[in-house]
Design a protein around this motif. Sequence first.
Motif, mmCIF file in Angstrom:
data_model
loop_
_atom_site.group_PDB
_atom_site.id
_atom_site.type_symbol
_atom_site.label_atom_id
_atom_site.label_comp_id
_atom_site.label_asym_id
_atom_site.label_seq_id
_atom_site.Cartn_x
_atom_site.Cartn_y
_atom_site.Cartn_z
ATOM 1 N N UNK A 200 0.883 -1.169 0.000
ATOM 2 C CA UNK A 200 0.000 0.000 0.000
ATOM 3 C C UNK A 200 0.916 1.213 0.000
ATOM 4 N N UNK A 201 0.684 2.130 -0.924
ATOM 5 C CA UNK A 201 1.615 3.240 -1.126
ATOM 6 C C UNK A 201 0.974 4.555 -0.714
ATOM 7 N N UNK A 202 1.638 5.230 0.221
ATOM 8 C CA UNK A 202 1.230 6.557 0.674
ATOM 9 C C UNK A 202 2.285 7.558 0.215
ATOM 10 N N UNK A 203 1.847 8.707 -0.255
ATOM 11 C CA UNK A 203 2.781 9.707 -0.785
ATOM 12 C C UNK A 203 2.407 11.084 -0.245
ATOM 13 N N UNK A 204 3.427 11.899 -0.043
ATOM 14 C CA UNK A 204 3.189 13.305 0.275
ATOM 15 C C UNK A 204 3.078 13.615 1.750
ATOM 16 N N UNK A 205 3.585 12.727 2.608
ATOM 17 C CA UNK A 205 3.627 13.052 4.025
ATOM 18 C C UNK A 205 4.875 13.855 4.350
ATOM 19 N N UNK A 206 4.825 14.547 5.457
ATOM 20 C CA UNK A 206 5.988 15.300 5.891
ATOM 21 C C UNK A 206 5.608 16.257 6.995
ATOM 22 N N UNK A 207 6.559 16.611 7.833
ATOM 23 C CA UNK A 207 6.301 17.534 8.932
ATOM 24 C C UNK A 207 6.878 18.894 8.538
ATOM 25 N N UNK A 208 7.787 19.432 9.289
ATOM 26 C CA UNK A 208 8.394 20.689 8.897
ATOM 27 C C UNK A 208 7.426 21.858 8.930
ATOM 28 N N UNK A 209 7.728 22.863 8.103
ATOM 29 C CA UNK A 209 6.973 24.124 8.107
ATOM 30 C C UNK A 209 5.507 23.920 7.740
ATOM 31 N N UNK A 210 5.244 22.943 6.869
ATOM 32 C CA UNK A 210 3.867 22.657 6.446
ATOM 33 C C UNK A 210 3.585 21.189 6.715
ATOM 34 N N UNK A 211 3.121 20.834 7.911
ATOM 35 C CA UNK A 211 2.884 19.416 8.223
ATOM 36 C C UNK A 211 1.681 18.872 7.461
ATOM 37 N N UNK A 212 1.896 17.763 6.769
ATOM 38 C CA UNK A 212 0.846 17.131 5.966
ATOM 39 C C UNK A 212 0.983 15.616 6.135
ATOM 40 N N UNK A 213 -0.128 14.925 6.241
ATOM 41 C CA UNK A 213 -0.111 13.467 6.312
ATOM 42 C C UNK A 213 -0.225 12.890 4.907
ATOM 43 N N UNK A 214 0.511 11.819 4.658
ATOM 44 C CA UNK A 214 0.533 11.205 3.343
ATOM 45 C C UNK A 214 -0.826 10.656 2.922
#
Length: 561
Positions: A200-214
């Motif tokens: 199962x592939x999740x893309x586009x997660x990341x924390x930092x200045x703009x936290x977004x869940x994959x």
Amino acid sequence: MYRYDEYDQHLLDERVAQFRDQMRRHLAGELSDDEFRPVRLQNGLYIQRHAPMFRISVPYGHLASRQLRKLAHLARTYDRGYAHFTTRTNVQFNWSPLEAIPDMLAELASVQMHSNQTSGNDIRNITADAFAGVAADEIVDPRPWAEILRQWATYNPEFAYLPRKFKIALNAATEDRVVVRVYDIGLDLKRDADGNVGFRVLVGGGLGRTPILGEEIASFVPWQHLITYCESILRVYNRYGRRDNIWKARIKILVKALGPEEFARQVEAEWAHVKDGPNTLTEAEVQRVAAHFVDPDYETLPARDEVHEAHLAASKPFAAWIKRNVRAHKKPGYASVTLSLKKTGIAPGDISAEQMDLVADWADRFSFGEARMTHEQNVVLADVRLSDLHTLWQLAREAGLATPNIGLLTDIICCPGGDFCALANAKSIPIAQAIQQRFDDLDYLHDIGEIDINISGCMNSCGHHHVGHIGILGVDKSGQEWYQVTIGGTQGNDTALGKVIGPSFARDQMADVVEKLIETYIEYRHEGERFVDTVHRLGIEPFKQRVYGGEQQTQRKVVNA
């Protein structure tokens, strides 16, 4: 664990020689700072606040005892006698002289370690579950797949100059112990109805200045296409990712701009060109790599050990350590032990040369010569016999590595912060230490129960503050250190981002702030309810009221002054 063959070793030795010459040219003035910068970054070398910071890769967190001893040797010989274990299973030295780095790289290469791609706009260290191969809830062993990705990503020229850094993580158990939703690519290993392995592939997660869940872009990619599908994701990113703005260059911004459905469509279109191409995995290749991850020579043991149980009954401190720091194992008669690097008074994640040597000795004696790093900045001995647990506990206690606080309030995740990092807005370590000292009571910690406190010194979020039950972020207010607080973040299967409770606080207020948050939780909690569950049930308002009281408007005026 994986051992390099002659091709791996030759390539690594060539890279060390290449960097030695690049360093020579830089020190001789033949390479300017600007010319040398991308070279040093792709070799894990930062210029930090007081001295160079040298970051070493530990793929999927696995360390052989010989590698631990080498790290201890480097700490003594080239640094100040300790190392820092990070949230991405890297090892950092903070005081190594610039001219010593080539010699350190050569020594690392002798035990199949390196610093390649631990910085720069490339594919970084591949991460996976610290309990891979031994966890009772594991669906598939992720280590062969992590190693396949490591070999594909290392020195891959197509992805050496991406718009921004790129991180990949694999989970393969029913419990997500990797936090796959905060990675550029999160891979969740699955089996379909016929038992076939896929991702199962999740893309586009990341924390930092703009936290977004994959976001999920594929529910099941067959194992044969692991590399070709990841290549397709990276090609879409490499083509359309922002290069004009460093703050908008991560893949999460592209996925959000396009939407996950359109991004998935573009990946599928790219994949159509390579799906059955040369990088399609074969059974033979997978088995070649998987052969390095077979089970060690486990003994046939009973599920219970009478001597171990007698020690449990006789010693409350030992029983407390077993409860917090020891996990069940897939094999009867064995357990997995987490050695805490969170003793009060020590910077979270720091480990001395002497302690690294001791952990190497214990790995050889108790755990088939291997240790693992966790993203919570602790160390795991994955294969310990029940009959050895008491002896190991005694040794670890003498060495300051047996604090029974795993998952409790003082098991704080913390970046090096402003004490070392040139990017930091504020110091992290003093905040962690003040909180640890305030709550340095094991009985009270156990009464509070499970709670994650994560601290970052800047918006780069190396301390993963966004997903802490209590997250603390250092911010700069008119040249002074202040701290923003979030609550309600979680990692794991229900990964969520915390919410800011209000205006930021001065450094000397932070222990009081955490104490008030805990007091609120204790007042309102239901029986058996964790801190984060109480926050989700009540929302942030009761916590906000307790922390600020009637002072919130005054705080806001100070912050906005």
